[in-house]
Enzyme design. Sequence first.
Site, PDB file in Angstrom:
ATOM      1  N   TYR A   1       9.330  -0.672 -10.528  1.00 46.62           N
ATOM      2  CA  TYR A   1       8.875   0.223 -11.594  1.00 46.62           C
ATOM      3  C   TYR A   1       8.612   1.602 -10.984  1.00 46.62           C
ATOM      4  O   TYR A   1       8.366   1.741  -9.792  1.00 46.62           O
ATOM      5  CB  TYR A   1       7.620  -0.308 -12.287  1.00 46.62           C
ATOM      6  CG  TYR A   1       6.378  -0.354 -11.414  1.00 46.62           C
ATOM      7  CD1 TYR A   1       5.416   0.644 -11.467  1.00 46.62           C
ATOM      8  CD2 TYR A   1       6.160  -1.415 -10.534  1.00 46.62           C
ATOM      9  CE1 TYR A   1       4.277   0.609 -10.679  1.00 46.62           C
ATOM     10  CE2 TYR A   1       5.029  -1.466  -9.739  1.00 46.62           C
ATOM     11  CZ  TYR A   1       4.091  -0.446  -9.815  1.00 46.62           C
ATOM     12  OH  TYR A   1       2.967  -0.501  -9.024  1.00 46.62           O
TER      13      TYR A   1
ATOM     14  N   ASP B   1      -8.650  -1.088 -12.189  1.00 45.57           N
ATOM     15  CA  ASP B   1      -7.191  -1.220 -12.088  1.00 45.57           C
ATOM     16  C   ASP B   1      -6.476   0.046 -12.557  1.00 45.57           C
ATOM     17  O   ASP B   1      -5.285   0.022 -12.847  1.00 45.57           O
ATOM     18  CB  ASP B   1      -6.673  -2.440 -12.856  1.00 45.57           C
ATOM     19  CG  ASP B   1      -5.242  -2.821 -12.460  1.00 45.57           C
ATOM     20  OD1 ASP B   1      -4.845  -2.497 -11.319  1.00 45.57           O
ATOM     21  OD2 ASP B   1      -4.526  -3.428 -13.277  1.00 45.57           O
TER      22      ASP B   1
END
Length: 291
Positions: free
Chosen positions: A45, A244
């Site tokens: 990604y 995160d």
Amino acid sequence: MSAPSLPPCPTPSKPAIALPEGACDAHCHVFGPGDVFPYSSAATYRPDDAPKDKLFALHRHLGLSRSVIVQASCHGTDNAAMVDALEAGNGNYRGIAMVDRDVTSAELEALDAAGVRGVRFNFVAHLGDAADKDAVREIVEKIKPLGWHIVVHFDSHWLEDLAPFLKALDIVTVIDHMGRIDASAGVEQRAFRLLLDLLEDERFWVKVCGSERLSRTGPPFHDAADYGRLLVERFPDRVLWGTDWPHPNIKKHMPDDGELVNLLKIIAPTAEHLQKLLVDNPSKLYWPEVL
């Protein structure tokens, strides 16, 4: 290359709860900027840039004064962006690296001096090939003299195979994102029971973050946060929490980071549990010199 991820929430809300002094975001990332710190050609990604200045600003906004930056696969084993952020963090930031099996002692010592305290291994399908177990063993033997630990990120179906392997490594091991269990499958699901069994071994820790990834009901992700509370109650001295940010590979329901902090009202509802989760436990792993 997979479909593009969503960018992080541009205007996170102010949390409704006050965090204790010294609160730590024990799982976040920095990405790029790509023209300074190029992305890996092998990455599955390509994220939007999420550089250190944006991370530092988010932490100030949320009331977090310390952090652990985790190397992500989009930068591969080039830890330069993460190290750059650590060096700008004035001792309040620590790091988890990704390294190749042929990493040298000198390279590890340089990472240690920058504030790195462990190595991460991925067993997650969307991030590419699983970590090679022989390479993991070799790297673990190289980092033991530094007193580092390992961080393991896996899809939940891996745990039955991984548990005996991880135990045999004989090193402190932190499990990412509650083992990526299915929040809709109940506390009796095999993956969660295996996670609990593994955590009975005091060498194992778990991060009670990633509710936005594990939830099956969507925002405000309470279904996943309930599992975090169970882990905090059962293993209060070996749990960590993080935002995160910037939430790589989220393609639906990008979270508001202020609302993720508010989930701590569910995950760690008592002042004692919140203090251990955000301050005491990160200090034990990442700032033992201040204890």
